[in-house]
Motif scaffolding. Sequence first.
Motif, PDB file in Angstrom:
ATOM      1  N   ALA A  85     -17.013 -49.690  -8.900  1.00  0.00           N
ATOM      2  CA  ALA A  85     -16.429 -48.449  -9.432  1.00  0.00           C
ATOM      3  C   ALA A  85     -16.697 -47.274  -8.502  1.00  0.00           C
ATOM      4  O   ALA A  85     -15.806 -46.461  -8.228  1.00  0.00           O
ATOM      5  CB  ALA A  85     -16.987 -48.169 -10.826  1.00  0.00           C
ATOM      6  N   ASP A  86     -17.930 -47.184  -7.991  1.00  0.00           N
ATOM      7  CA  ASP A  86     -18.261 -46.090  -7.076  1.00  0.00           C
ATOM      8  C   ASP A  86     -17.490 -46.212  -5.772  1.00  0.00           C
ATOM      9  O   ASP A  86     -17.024 -45.209  -5.216  1.00  0.00           O
ATOM     10  CB  ASP A  86     -19.764 -46.088  -6.786  1.00  0.00           C
ATOM     11  N   VAL A  87     -17.348 -47.438  -5.277  1.00  0.00           N
ATOM     12  CA  VAL A  87     -16.617 -47.655  -4.017  1.00  0.00           C
ATOM     13  C   VAL A  87     -15.152 -47.284  -4.188  1.00  0.00           C
ATOM     14  O   VAL A  87     -14.565 -46.589  -3.348  1.00  0.00           O
ATOM     15  CB  VAL A  87     -16.769 -49.116  -3.556  1.00  0.00           C
ATOM     16  N   ALA A  88     -14.541 -47.736  -5.283  1.00  0.00           N
ATOM     17  CA  ALA A  88     -13.129 -47.430  -5.517  1.00  0.00           C
ATOM     18  C   ALA A  88     -12.913 -45.932  -5.687  1.00  0.00           C
ATOM     19  O   ALA A  88     -11.926 -45.369  -5.188  1.00  0.00           O
ATOM     20  CB  ALA A  88     -12.633 -48.172  -6.749  1.00  0.00           C
ATOM     21  N   ARG A  89     -13.843 -45.263  -6.366  1.00  0.00           N
ATOM     22  CA  ARG A  89     -13.715 -43.838  -6.629  1.00  0.00           C
ATOM     23  C   ARG A  89     -13.833 -43.002  -5.355  1.00  0.00           C
ATOM     24  O   ARG A  89     -13.136 -41.993  -5.202  1.00  0.00           O
ATOM     25  CB  ARG A  89     -14.787 -43.403  -7.641  1.00  0.00           C
ATOM     26  N   SER A  90     -14.688 -43.436  -4.438  1.00  0.00           N
ATOM     27  CA  SER A  90     -14.979 -42.616  -3.259  1.00  0.00           C
ATOM     28  C   SER A  90     -14.252 -43.050  -1.990  1.00  0.00           C
ATOM     29  O   SER A  90     -14.297 -42.340  -0.983  1.00  0.00           O
ATOM     30  CB  SER A  90     -16.488 -42.634  -2.988  1.00  0.00           C
ATOM     31  N   ALA A  91     -13.579 -44.193  -2.012  1.00  0.00           N
ATOM     32  CA  ALA A  91     -12.931 -44.701  -0.798  1.00  0.00           C
ATOM     33  C   ALA A  91     -11.833 -43.753  -0.323  1.00  0.00           C
ATOM     34  O   ALA A  91     -11.048 -43.248  -1.134  1.00  0.00           O
ATOM     35  CB  ALA A  91     -12.348 -46.085  -1.055  1.00  0.00           C
ATOM     36  N   PRO A  92     -11.756 -43.489   0.988  1.00  0.00           N
ATOM     37  CA  PRO A  92     -10.655 -42.670   1.504  1.00  0.00           C
ATOM     38  C   PRO A  92      -9.330 -43.403   1.324  1.00  0.00           C
ATOM     39  O   PRO A  92      -9.278 -44.629   1.306  1.00  0.00           O
ATOM     40  CB  PRO A  92     -11.006 -42.498   2.983  1.00  0.00           C
ATOM     41  N   GLY A  93      -8.259 -42.650   1.161  1.00  0.00           N
ATOM     42  CA  GLY A  93      -6.965 -43.283   0.960  1.00  0.00           C
ATOM     43  C   GLY A  93      -5.817 -42.335   1.180  1.00  0.00           C
ATOM     44  O   GLY A  93      -5.989 -41.157   1.491  1.00  0.00           O
ATOM     45  N   ASN A  94      -4.618 -42.867   0.999  1.00  0.00           N
ATOM     46  CA  ASN A  94      -3.390 -42.112   1.213  1.00  0.00           C
ATOM     47  C   ASN A  94      -2.496 -42.201  -0.022  1.00  0.00           C
ATOM     48  O   ASN A  94      -2.406 -43.255  -0.669  1.00  0.00           O
ATOM     49  CB  ASN A  94      -2.624 -42.650   2.420  1.00  0.00           C
ATOM     50  N   PHE A  95      -1.826 -41.109  -0.319  1.00  0.00           N
ATOM     51  CA  PHE A  95      -0.907 -41.077  -1.454  1.00  0.00           C
ATOM     52  C   PHE A  95       0.211 -42.093  -1.244  1.00  0.00           C
ATOM     53  O   PHE A  95       0.837 -42.135  -0.185  1.00  0.00           O
ATOM     54  CB  PHE A  95      -0.327 -39.673  -1.615  1.00  0.00           C
ATOM     55  N   LEU A  96       0.465 -42.920  -2.263  1.00  0.00           N
ATOM     56  CA  LEU A  96       1.516 -43.922  -2.178  1.00  0.00           C
ATOM     57  C   LEU A  96       2.720 -43.526  -3.034  1.00  0.00           C
ATOM     58  O   LEU A  96       3.863 -43.547  -2.569  1.00  0.00           O
ATOM     59  CB  LEU A  96       0.977 -45.286  -2.617  1.00  0.00           C
ATOM     60  N   CYS A  97       2.471 -43.177  -4.286  1.00  0.00           N
ATOM     61  CA  CYS A  97       3.549 -42.801  -5.203  1.00  0.00           C
ATOM     62  C   CYS A  97       2.905 -42.235  -6.462  1.00  0.00           C
ATOM     63  O   CYS A  97       1.678 -42.220  -6.589  1.00  0.00           O
ATOM     64  CB  CYS A  97       4.431 -44.018  -5.545  1.00  0.00           C
ATOM     65  N   THR A  98       3.712 -41.809  -7.400  1.00  0.00           N
ATOM     66  CA  THR A  98       3.169 -41.392  -8.681  1.00  0.00           C
ATOM     67  C   THR A  98       3.063 -42.606  -9.603  1.00  0.00           C
ATOM     68  O   THR A  98       3.738 -43.630  -9.399  1.00  0.00           O
ATOM     69  CB  THR A  98       4.053 -40.332  -9.357  1.00  0.00           C
ATOM     70  N   VAL A  99       2.230 -42.492 -10.624  1.00  0.00           N
ATOM     71  CA  VAL A  99       2.120 -43.566 -11.615  1.00  0.00           C
ATOM     72  C   VAL A  99       3.462 -43.769 -12.311  1.00  0.00           C
ATOM     73  O   VAL A  99       3.875 -44.910 -12.579  1.00  0.00           O
ATOM     74  CB  VAL A  99       1.011 -43.250 -12.635  1.00  0.00           C
ATOM     75  N   ASP A 100       4.168 -42.676 -12.585  1.00  0.00           N
ATOM     76  CA  ASP A 100       5.471 -42.788 -13.240  1.00  0.00           C
ATOM     77  C   ASP A 100       6.460 -43.562 -12.379  1.00  0.00           C
ATOM     78  O   ASP A 100       7.226 -44.399 -12.874  1.00  0.00           O
ATOM     79  CB  ASP A 100       6.036 -41.396 -13.542  1.00  0.00           C
ATOM     80  N   GLU A 101       6.437 -43.299 -11.070  1.00  0.00           N
ATOM     81  CA  GLU A 101       7.335 -44.032 -10.168  1.00  0.00           C
ATOM     82  C   GLU A 101       6.962 -45.506 -10.119  1.00  0.00           C
ATOM     83  O   GLU A 101       7.846 -46.382 -10.092  1.00  0.00           O
ATOM     84  CB  GLU A 101       7.263 -43.423  -8.769  1.00  0.00           C
ATOM     85  N   LEU A 102       5.667 -45.792 -10.116  1.00  0.00           N
ATOM     86  CA  LEU A 102       5.217 -47.178 -10.077  1.00  0.00           C
ATOM     87  C   LEU A 102       5.589 -47.905 -11.364  1.00  0.00           C
ATOM     88  O   LEU A 102       6.035 -49.060 -11.327  1.00  0.00           O
ATOM     89  CB  LEU A 102       3.704 -47.226  -9.859  1.00  0.00           C
ATOM     90  N   ALA A 103       5.436 -47.226 -12.501  1.00  0.00           N
ATOM     91  CA  ALA A 103       5.797 -47.832 -13.782  1.00  0.00           C
ATOM     92  C   ALA A 103       7.285 -48.149 -13.837  1.00  0.00           C
ATOM     93  O   ALA A 103       7.695 -49.234 -14.278  1.00  0.00           O
ATOM     94  CB  ALA A 103       5.406 -46.905 -14.926  1.00  0.00           C
ATOM     95  N   ALA A 104       8.109 -47.209 -13.380  1.00  0.00           N
ATOM     96  CA  ALA A 104       9.557 -47.410 -13.416  1.00  0.00           C
ATOM     97  C   ALA A 104       9.997 -48.534 -12.486  1.00  0.00           C
ATOM     98  O   ALA A 104      10.973 -49.240 -12.769  1.00  0.00           O
ATOM     99  CB  ALA A 104      10.266 -46.109 -13.045  1.00  0.00           C
ATOM    100  N   ALA A 105       9.268 -48.719 -11.385  1.00  0.00           N
ATOM    101  CA  ALA A 105       9.647 -49.739 -10.403  1.00  0.00           C
ATOM    102  C   ALA A 105       9.176 -51.131 -10.790  1.00  0.00           C
ATOM    103  O   ALA A 105       9.721 -52.128 -10.291  1.00  0.00           O
ATOM    104  CB  ALA A 105       9.073 -49.364  -9.032  1.00  0.00           C
ATOM    105  N   SER A 106       8.178 -51.222 -11.670  1.00  0.00           N
ATOM    106  CA  SER A 106       7.561 -52.516 -11.989  1.00  0.00           C
ATOM    107  C   SER A 106       8.324 -53.218 -13.107  1.00  0.00           C
ATOM    108  O   SER A 106       7.955 -53.171 -14.284  1.00  0.00           O
ATOM    109  CB  SER A 106       6.096 -52.311 -12.383  1.00  0.00           C
ATOM    110  N   THR A 107       9.420 -53.865 -12.730  1.00  0.00           N
ATOM    111  CA  THR A 107      10.253 -54.591 -13.675  1.00  0.00           C
ATOM    112  C   THR A 107      10.569 -55.964 -13.102  1.00  0.00           C
ATOM    113  O   THR A 107      10.380 -56.216 -11.908  1.00  0.00           O
ATOM    114  CB  THR A 107      11.571 -53.861 -13.964  1.00  0.00           C
TER     115      THR A 107
END
Length: 381
Positions: free
Chosen positions: A53-75
Motif C-alpha cells: 500500500a505504501d509503495v503504490a501510494r508513493s510510487a512516481p507515475g504519469n497521468f493515464l486517464c480519468t476513472v470515468d474514461e476508464l469505466a466507460a472504456a471497460s466493456t
Amino acid sequence: MLPQNSDQAVLAARVWKPGTGPCIVRLEANRVIDISSKAIPTMQALLETERPADVARSAPGNFLCTVDELAAASTERAGPDALRLLAPADLQAIKASGVTFAESMVERVIEERAAGDADRAEEIRARVKSHIGESLSGIEPGSDKAMAVKQVLQQEGLWSQYLEVGIGPDAEVFTKCQPMAAVGQGAAVGLHPMSSWNNPEPEVVLAVSSAGRIVGATLGNDVNLRDVEGRSALLLGKAKDNNASAALGPFLRLFDDRFTLDDVRRAHLTMSVTGEDGFTLEGSSSMEKISRDPASIVSQTIGRHHQYPDGFFLYLGTMFAPVKDRDAPGQGFTHHPGDTVSISTPLLGTLTNTVRLSTEAPEWTFGTSALMRNLAQRGLL
C-alpha cells in the motif's frame, strides 16, 4: 465501480494502455496514474514488496486517464488494443475455495444427489433440507461437534463429499484458472456451451504474497456449471475453468490502517442479475457466515507443503446458491447469454460483467510469455 470511501482507499489495478500493453496503476480521486517501472513492472512485483500500500501510494507515475474514461472504456466491446481494465492479477496463481458456507453446502449436496439434473433438484432440496438444512449452521469445520454431525449423517445415508470438505478438517482449494487467464471489469464471462444449469458466484478474493501474507482484496465471480459438477466432482475442472470463466476486479484494495482482513471478515456482498428477457435476480453473501476463517483457508493453501513463488489470488467461496425459477417451475435459476451480473460491497466497489458462451467470449491469447516479451520490449525487465 469505486468503493464508497475511495478517497481513503489505496486502489491498484492493471490497465491495458493502447499501443503499450498492461500497466500497473493507482487511483487518485478521479485520476488513473500509471506507476509501471522497472521496480513495479507487474502486480506480482508490487505485492511482493514489504508494504504494497505504501509503495503504490508513493510510487512516481504519469497521468493515464480519468476513472470515468476508464469505466466507460471497460466493456466487452473493447478491442484487443483498447483502453480497459484488466483483472488485477497477472503472474499469480488463481485459486478458489469451495463449500465454505453452510447454505451453499446444502446446494452442493443437492447437485450431487440430482446428478446434474435440474428437474430433480426441487424434490431433492425439500428432502435434504428436512434432514440437514439447519444442522450445519454454526459448526466449526473439523471440530468434535462437526464429527458428531458427520456420524449422524452417515447413519442416515446422507453423507457427501461436499459435506466432507464443508465441515471436515480439510478445506477444498482448487485451481480456478491459469495465471493471466482471468478477465476484468466489463468483460464477458464465459459459460461452457455444454451446460444448461449454471450460476454466478459472488465472492471476495484475497491477494496473497509468496510469503503467505494477505496484502489486499478484490471482488470475483467464480462462474459455476452446476450440472457439470453435479454429474461428478471429478469434473470440477470442466465446471470451473473455461475461457473467461474467472472474473476479478474492478480494483485491488491494498491493506493499510484503513482496510484490513477484519473488514473482509465483515463484508456483505450483494449481487444482481439482469437478463435481456427481463428476468431479474438479486442475492447476497455475508462473510460473517463463512464456516472457515479466511486466514485459515490461506494457511491450508500455502506453507511448507505448497509454495507459490509468484503469490496467488484466492476466491473465498459464497453462500449464494440461486433457486428462483427462470425457465420452468422447479428448475431454479440458470444463466442466459446476455445476462448482466453485478457484484458489490461498499469497501471494494462493484464488479460488472456480461454473460456469454465461452466459445463466444474473446479467446485468451495474451499469456505469461506474451507479458514477458511485452515488458522486455518496454525496457521494464
